[in-house]
Scaffold this motif. Structure first.
Motif, PDB file in Angstrom:
ATOM      1  N   ASP A 243     -33.153 -71.106 -31.438  1.00  0.00           N
ATOM      2  CA  ASP A 243     -32.440 -72.047 -30.582  1.00  0.00           C
ATOM      3  C   ASP A 243     -32.669 -73.459 -31.128  1.00  0.00           C
ATOM      4  O   ASP A 243     -33.802 -73.846 -31.412  1.00  0.00           O
ATOM      5  CB  ASP A 243     -32.974 -71.947 -29.152  1.00  0.00           C
ATOM      6  N   PRO A 244     -31.600 -74.263 -31.291  1.00  0.00           N
ATOM      7  CA  PRO A 244     -31.750 -75.615 -31.855  1.00  0.00           C
ATOM      8  C   PRO A 244     -32.728 -76.494 -31.082  1.00  0.00           C
ATOM      9  O   PRO A 244     -33.419 -77.325 -31.678  1.00  0.00           O
ATOM     10  CB  PRO A 244     -30.328 -76.181 -31.802  1.00  0.00           C
ATOM     11  N   THR A 245     -32.780 -76.330 -29.764  1.00  0.00           N
ATOM     12  CA  THR A 245     -33.705 -77.160 -28.983  1.00  0.00           C
ATOM     13  C   THR A 245     -35.158 -76.820 -29.308  1.00  0.00           C
ATOM     14  O   THR A 245     -36.036 -77.678 -29.243  1.00  0.00           O
ATOM     15  CB  THR A 245     -33.467 -76.971 -27.471  1.00  0.00           C
ATOM     16  N   GLU A 246     -35.416 -75.571 -29.677  1.00  0.00           N
ATOM     17  CA  GLU A 246     -36.771 -75.168 -30.045  1.00  0.00           C
ATOM     18  C   GLU A 246     -37.140 -75.718 -31.422  1.00  0.00           C
ATOM     19  O   GLU A 246     -38.280 -76.115 -31.647  1.00  0.00           O
ATOM     20  CB  GLU A 246     -36.893 -73.648 -30.004  1.00  0.00           C
ATOM     21  N   VAL A 247     -36.178 -75.739 -32.327  1.00  0.00           N
ATOM     22  CA  VAL A 247     -36.421 -76.337 -33.644  1.00  0.00           C
ATOM     23  C   VAL A 247     -36.773 -77.810 -33.475  1.00  0.00           C
ATOM     24  O   VAL A 247     -37.679 -78.335 -34.132  1.00  0.00           O
ATOM     25  CB  VAL A 247     -35.183 -76.187 -34.555  1.00  0.00           C
ATOM     26  N   ALA A 248     -36.066 -78.478 -32.571  1.00  0.00           N
ATOM     27  CA  ALA A 248     -36.302 -79.908 -32.343  1.00  0.00           C
ATOM     28  C   ALA A 248     -37.690 -80.173 -31.770  1.00  0.00           C
ATOM     29  O   ALA A 248     -38.246 -81.265 -31.960  1.00  0.00           O
ATOM     30  CB  ALA A 248     -35.234 -80.468 -31.404  1.00  0.00           C
TER      31      ALA A 248
END
Length: 266
Positions: A243-248
């Motif tokens: 999930d992109p929010t987790e990468v961030a």
């Protein structure tokens, strides 16, 4: 031929699988110029190389947990999940229309600040039906054992079976694959896709953050310094997307080789 025999005569499956495992073991041996056997068993292989042999070896035993061990290793190689995370796992059709499947875990080690959040989600654009079935089967076994208060016992039993099988298959190795080797194999596969192709420090930082997010790490330092080295992916296990929010949320700790590692603390 043995696979065909096993398919035609189910009663002979254990014998055929045992014979296949033995032949694959012999095939891995290499003869040196002086005629002495020199085998690849003397070197530690990553689980991807040994998975079929271990699964065949397990299914050739009389253990009632052989099938569960195969599902555990296969699902672990696909997802890179920690053993303690499986009772909380949920595999379902993806909520993101760009993906077919998603798997959500309660992140292990989230209580001590070593995880990027309480949960993580892995998504795949596609998954073979066989991998979906095996992952669901292992999740069911893990959840059922956990609900009955027997999950630790199940893991202990699988570890014992794994030791017996790998000792028989790889008798001369100083180090043999374990249940946790599946997570390391997944990490190496993901590095090959997300990190190895990087051409700039920025691309490598992003790749390491993606791998860290998939593994559930709070920073990219562990993905940088630990776990197996990148290796060519064989396509057997489709690589997930985090999930992109987790990468961030992954804290950047990586520095290019020409720079000194920064002193940021978690």
């Amino acid at each position: 031929m043995m696979n065909e025999v096993a398919e035609d005569q189910p009663s002979l499956v254990p014998e055929m699988r045992a014979a296949i495992a033995l032949l694959e073991d012999v095939e891995s041996r290499e003869r040196s110029d002086d005629g002495l056997l020199r085998t690849s068993q003397q070197k530690l292989k990553r689980l991807d190389d040994d998975l079929d042999r271990i699964c065949h070896g397990a299914l050739a035993t009389t253990s009632p947990n052989a099938g569960i061990l195969v599902d555990c290793l296969t699902a672990g190689s696909l997802t890179g999940a920690r053993l303690e995370e499986w009772p909380s796992a949920k595999l379902r059709p993806s909520s993101d229309p760009d993906y077919a499947w998603e798997l959500e875990f309660a992140n292990g080690k989230s209580g001590n600040g070593r995880a990027h959040g309480e949960t993580r989600v892995l998504r795949w654009a596609w998954l073979p039906e066989e991998l979906v079935d095996q992952t669901k089967a292992w999740i069911f076994a893990a959840r059922e054992a956990a609900c009955n208060g027997h999950y630790e016992t199940l893991i202990s039993t699988l570890r014992s079976l794994m030791r017996r099988v790998t000792k028989q298959l790889f008798p001369t190795r100083k180090r043999r694959p374990t249940l946790s080797s599946a997570r390391h194999a997944a990490a190496a596969r993901w590095k090959a896709i997300y990190v190895a192709p990087a051409r700039t420090p920025e691309e490598k930082e992003l790749g390491l953050a993606i791998v860290a997010a998939l593994l559930g790490h709070a920073s990219d330092e562990t993905a940088t310094r630990h776990y197996a080295r990148p290796r060519e992916a064989d396509g057997r296990f489709p690589v997930p997307t985090p999930d992109p929010t987790e990468v961030a949320r992954v804290r950047k700790r990586y520095s290019a080789p020409s720079k000194k590692r920064d002193s940021l603390k978690p």
